[in-house]
Structures are given as structure tokens and as C-alpha cells.
Enzyme design. Structure first.
Site, PDB file in Angstrom:
ATOM      1  N   CYS A  51       5.631   7.598 -13.339  1.00  0.00           N
ATOM      2  CA  CYS A  51       4.297   7.009 -13.241  1.00  0.00           C
ATOM      3  C   CYS A  51       4.093   6.587 -11.791  1.00  0.00           C
ATOM      4  CB  CYS A  51       4.122   5.843 -14.211  1.00  0.00           C
ATOM      5  SG  CYS A  51       4.831   4.277 -13.671  1.00  0.00           S
ATOM      6  N   CYS A  68     -10.982   4.728   3.253  1.00  0.00           N
ATOM      7  CA  CYS A  68     -11.988   5.664   3.773  1.00  0.00           C
ATOM      8  C   CYS A  68     -13.065   4.938   4.561  1.00  0.00           C
ATOM      9  CB  CYS A  68     -12.620   6.445   2.626  1.00  0.00           C
ATOM     10  SG  CYS A  68     -11.461   7.608   1.893  1.00  0.00           S
ATOM     11  N   CYS A 126      11.652   1.070 -13.565  1.00  0.00           N
ATOM     12  CA  CYS A 126      10.204   0.898 -13.347  1.00  0.00           C
ATOM     13  C   CYS A 126       9.679  -0.286 -14.168  1.00  0.00           C
ATOM     14  CB  CYS A 126       9.446   2.175 -13.733  1.00  0.00           C
ATOM     15  SG  CYS A 126       7.657   2.005 -13.582  1.00  0.00           S
ATOM     16  N   CYS A 129       7.076   1.548 -16.924  1.00  0.00           N
ATOM     17  CA  CYS A 129       7.501   2.627 -17.822  1.00  0.00           C
ATOM     18  C   CYS A 129       9.023   2.688 -17.953  1.00  0.00           C
ATOM     19  CB  CYS A 129       6.925   3.976 -17.381  1.00  0.00           C
ATOM     20  SG  CYS A 129       7.783   4.765 -16.015  1.00  0.00           S
ATOM     21  N   CYS A 241     -13.433  -2.278  17.216  1.00  0.00           N
ATOM     22  CA  CYS A 241     -13.273  -1.049  16.425  1.00  0.00           C
ATOM     23  C   CYS A 241     -14.542  -0.923  15.585  1.00  0.00           C
ATOM     24  CB  CYS A 241     -12.012  -1.104  15.564  1.00  0.00           C
ATOM     25  SG  CYS A 241     -12.044  -2.391  14.322  1.00  0.00           S
TER      26      CYS A 241
END
Ligand SMILES: [Zn+2]
Length: 288
Positions: A51, A68, A126, A129, A241
Site C-alpha cells: 500500500c 503543482c 506497515c 496493512c 519567488c
């Protein structure tokens, strides 16, 4: 009813949330992401494969994540990744199966290349999982990741108040013609879209990697400003920036370099970056 989940989200907390929900409900997760000119695709929790938490047990420090909104993305790239994601979903739904269950498909739009890397297998340790899961229900993922579940309006706060100036403060500095150096730390491709006159462009990555030729240029420009200044005061460097996140990281890097790699400088971040400049000072300055 649904059997397959597609993660098309744009931030880390949502990725952990969707992963955990899929593990807890036993659903396959087809996950795609894109940034700048690169895309990635994996199928998690599929036929005994790992996972998302098996691969990324701990969320990255928020200040190391480029999203993004800060980094940009060429719109075609998420389009391509979305098509590949739809393809894997159709293959799984139709019973043909996916071969992305334990591998990461990477798309490099710049070089027009695909490559795959094998992922490590499902981890017994994990948290969700594994054999003794500590995550047995959904938790607060914004707290877990230390960041908001959005890639918009993300505002890092890495500096103290006296290490930052507003765009109005910087406008006054320009109006008074105070000697200073304006350092724009965006990638060149963004600087080509728009920049303030007389700014020196050295991308944050070059500062972080101490790229020799860029550091030489920086040293030279600091020396030139120092010569113009009549006092012995430190050269004021203002860092800008797009949104004011990378510039804060750059201030930290420059402070470490001050007095060793470059002459002593006083470094300040311009809050909110060029988009704040466009909103509050110069409406003709392009927004992108
Ligand atoms: Zn796992």
C-alpha cells in the site's frame, strides 16, 4: 458500490487518507500524480502488493514537498497520467489485471520516456496493512502530515517576523533606491514568463546544491552592491519567488552561506512573492 478507487488528488494528506480508506475497506487503489514534466503511476493494495504507507511510512516534512501550485505542471502531463490511470482501472475492472501492482511507472515528458521501477513488497511492519496495524480507522490526516489537505494557498512559515518584509516594504525600498540585491529563486522557465527588473535569478535548487557557477555570480553581485554602499553595513539581500514559500527556504540556505561561501549579508524574504506583488503593487505584473 465501488471496487476500485482512483487517487487523483494533489496533496499528501489526501493520499494517506485515500490509501488508509482503501486498505481498511479492501479496495484496490490506482494512484497517479504529476509535477512539472513528470508523472508517476502505481496500483496499491492489489493482489498482495504494497500500500502507499508500505512505500512511504512517514509523511515528508511539509517544507520539502513541492506541489503543482508552487512547482507548476504542464497540463498535458496530468492528462497523460489520467489516461494511463483510466487504462489500469479498465484492465482491473475487466479482469485482464494490472501489472502496476508492485511497480512504479514513471513518465518523463521532457525526454519522452517511460520507465518502470520495482517497488519494495508489502511490509509486515506497515501501520495500516501490516501484521499489527496501529491505524485501524481513519485519523486526522492534516495533523498526521503537518500540512493542509490542499495544494492551494499553502503558506509555509519557516522564518521569524524580522526575516520577512511585505511587498509594500519592498516597494518603498525600490522607491528610495536603497542599495540591495534582489534574488529571484524560481526556476528559469518561470523567470522567463515574468520577473522584476534588476533581479538576479538563481534557482533554489542551485543554492541548495551550491552550484559553483551560480554561487560565483552571486558572490560577484554581492561584491558589486557592497562597492556601491558607502557604509560597512551588510549587503541587504531580498529573496523572492512566486508565492513566498521557496524564498523562505532560500533565506535559510543563504543565512548559512553568509560569512563563509559569500560575504556577510542580511537576508530577508518578500512575503507572498511575485503574486502578492501583482495583487497589491502592480496589477499589470503577470499572474501565472
Ligand atoms: Zn501497507
Amino acid at each position: 458500490m465501488y471496487d476500485i478507487v482512483a487517487d487523483c488528488s494533489d496533496n499528501v494528506p489526501t493520499r494517506y487518507l485515500v490509501n488508509d480508506a482503501c486498505v481498511l475497506s479492501g479496495k484496490t487503489l490506482v494512484s497517479a500524480s504529476a509535477l512539472r514534466m513528470e508523472g508517476q503511476l502505481t496500483v496499491y493494495n492489489y493482489h498482495g502488493g504494497p500500500c502507499y504507507r508500505c512505500i512511504f511510512p512517514k509523511p515528508p516534512p511539509p517544507e520539502t514537498v513541492t506541489n503543482c501550485s508552487d512547482g507548476g505542471v504542464l497540463g498535458v502531463v496530468p492528462g497523460i497520467m489520467g489516461c494511463l490511470q483510466a487504462l489500469e482501472i479498465l484492465k482491473i475492472a475487466s479482469g485482464q489485471g494490472s501489472s502496476c501492482g508492485q511497480q512504479l511507472l514513471m513518465f518523463d515528458a521532457q525526454d519522452a520516456k517511460f520507465r518502470t521501477i520495482r517497488l519494495r513488497p508489502k511490509q509486515n511492519s506497515c501501520a495500516v496493512c501490516g501484521e499489527n496495524p496501529t491505524v485501524t480507522h481513519l485519523v486526522d490526516y492534516e495533523v498526521f502530515c503537518g500540512s493542509a489537505a490542499t495544494d492551494k494557498c499553502r503558506r509555509l512559515n519557516l522564518l521569524s517576523k524580522d526575516q520577512r518584509v511585505t511587498v509594500q516594504d519592498y516597494k518603498s525600498i525600490l522607491d528610495r533606491s536603497d542599495f540591495h540585491l534582489l534574488l529571484d529563486v524560481r526556476p528559469l522557465v518561470e523567470v522567463d514568463i515574468c520577473h522584476l527588473p534588476s533581479s538576479l535569478n538563481i534557482p533554489l535548487s542551485s543554492l541548495e546544491n551550491k552550484k559553483c557557477d551560480h554561487i560565483q555570480v552571486l558572490k560577484e553581485r554581492i561584491r558589486q552592491v557592497k562597492e556601491q554602499m558607502s557604509s560597512e553595513a551588510q549587503v541587504p539581500v531580498y529573496v523572492i519567488c512566486k508565492l513566498g514559500n521557496d524564498s523562505q527556504k532560500a533565506v535559510k540556505v543563504l543565512e548559512k552561506m553568509s560569512g563563509s561561501e559569500v560575504d556577510f549579508v542580511s537576508v530577508k524574504d518578500i512575503c507572498g512573492g511575485l503574486m502578492a506583488w501583482s495583487q497589491k503593487i502592480d496589477p499589470l505584473f503577470p499572474q501565472y
